[in-house]
Design a protein around this motif. Structure first.
Motif, short mmCIF file in Angstrom:
data_model
loop_
_atom_site.label_atom_id
_atom_site.label_comp_id
_atom_site.label_asym_id
_atom_site.label_seq_id
_atom_site.Cartn_x
_atom_site.Cartn_y
_atom_site.Cartn_z
N GLU A 110 0.78 -1.24 -0.07
CA GLU A 110 0.13 0.13 -0.03
C GLU A 110 0.88 1.29 0.11
OE1 GLU A 110 -1.95 -3.10 2.88
OE2 GLU A 110 -0.18 -2.38 2.20
N GLU A 248 -8.45 4.90 0.95
CA GLU A 248 -8.33 4.30 0.11
C GLU A 248 -7.60 2.88 -0.16
OE1 GLU A 248 -6.71 6.62 -3.30
OE2 GLU A 248 -7.63 8.26 -2.33
N ARG A 249 -6.71 3.00 0.81
CA ARG A 249 -5.96 1.57 1.03
C ARG A 249 -5.88 0.98 2.47
NH1 ARG A 249 -0.85 2.94 -2.87
NH2 ARG A 249 -2.19 3.26 -4.71
#
Length: 270
Positions: A110, A248-249
């Motif tokens: 990530e 988002e991750r």
């Protein structure tokens, strides 16, 4: 094999100004007296990096050294290395430090395209208050050195009680606050990093970093041998939760669960 991102060395030395003055008047050195050295290891499951949704099992050495007092003093695995300049039993204050490991793409896919965070330290002061014989409140304020240029503040309250002669239960709330310099290093995403990582650009401000709670069950197997199981939960908030890396991750929910064992060696200095 110890994981390089979770090495935690706890060095706690309690030294009151009154005790130092008394030692000098009696002709002794300030280090004269009874001390202890505690060594051990903790194994736990934790996020691969702060804000990650993926977990891995890690190991961490536990080392503490301090002056023996009239009775046992409560300590938490979250306490950072500290030296008490003032200590009258119910109130302690002094200097504190923390080793901060590096973080790079090797700590998780990530982080691909993100800037490496250098290893370094945080240094500052702490205050510890015992309003009752079963409650402790502690606050630390630390300035980043090399790893980031922000200020980080940890606040924790722990209640503790013996549920059996050799078994202690403790726990309470925790919270962390930080300035933008800290968030820039760990959660910020500039234009170059956004292009390399695919994350949305993000420039954080100052504010609360997380809030949560922790608990521990400690068994005093012998006078010198102790074992603990612990559980910590925190929810990322403010600039940390708003980061595109987390949104988002990653995950706002961070859980740590593990066990530890320590052995204490007693010694005296003249």
């Amino acid at each position: 094999m110890f994981h390089r991102s979770v090495v935690s060395i706890s060095l706690a030395i309690a030294l009151s100004s009154f005790g130092s003055a008394a030692a000098q008047e009696s002709g002794q050195h300030f280090w004269s007296g009874d001390w202890y050295l505690s060594v051990g290891v903790a194994g736990f499951s934790a996020p691969k990096f702060e804000g990650s949704r993926r977990y891995e099992f890690k190991f961490s050495p536990l080392i503490s050294v301090g002056r023996q007092g009239a009775g046992p003093r409560f300590s938490s695995r979250n306490d950072n290395p500290s030296f008490a300049l003032i200590d009258n039993g119910a109130f302690r204050a002094g200097i504190v430090g923390k080793f901060v490991p590096s973080r790079d793409e090797g700590d998780g896919h990530e982080l691909k395209g993100m800037k490496k965070v250098k290893w370094g330290a945080e240094a500052g002061g702490f205050v510890e208050v015992y309003p009752t014989d079963f409650l402790r409140a502690r606050a630390e304020v630390r300035q980043g050195i090399r790893t980031h240029d922000g200020v980080v503040a940890d606040v924790a309250v722990d209640a503790f009680t013996d549920i059996a002669p050799d078994l202690q239960l403790s726990g309470g709330p925790r919270a962390t606050f930080a300035t933008s310099g800290y968030y820039d290093a760990y959660y910020g995403v500039n234009a170059k990093q956004a292009a390399a990582s695919g994350l949305d650009p993000y420039k954080p401000s100052s504010g609360i970093q997380s809030y949560g709670a922790g608990t521990a069950l400690t068994w005093k197997a012998t006078e010198n041998l102790s074992a603990s199981s612990f559980l910590e939960y925190k929810r990322l908030a403010g600039p940390a939760a708003d980061s595109s890396l987390v949104r988002e991750r990653g995950s706002k929910n961070q859980v740590l669960i593990g066990v530890s064992a320590t052995y204490k060696f007693n010694f005296s200095l003249q």
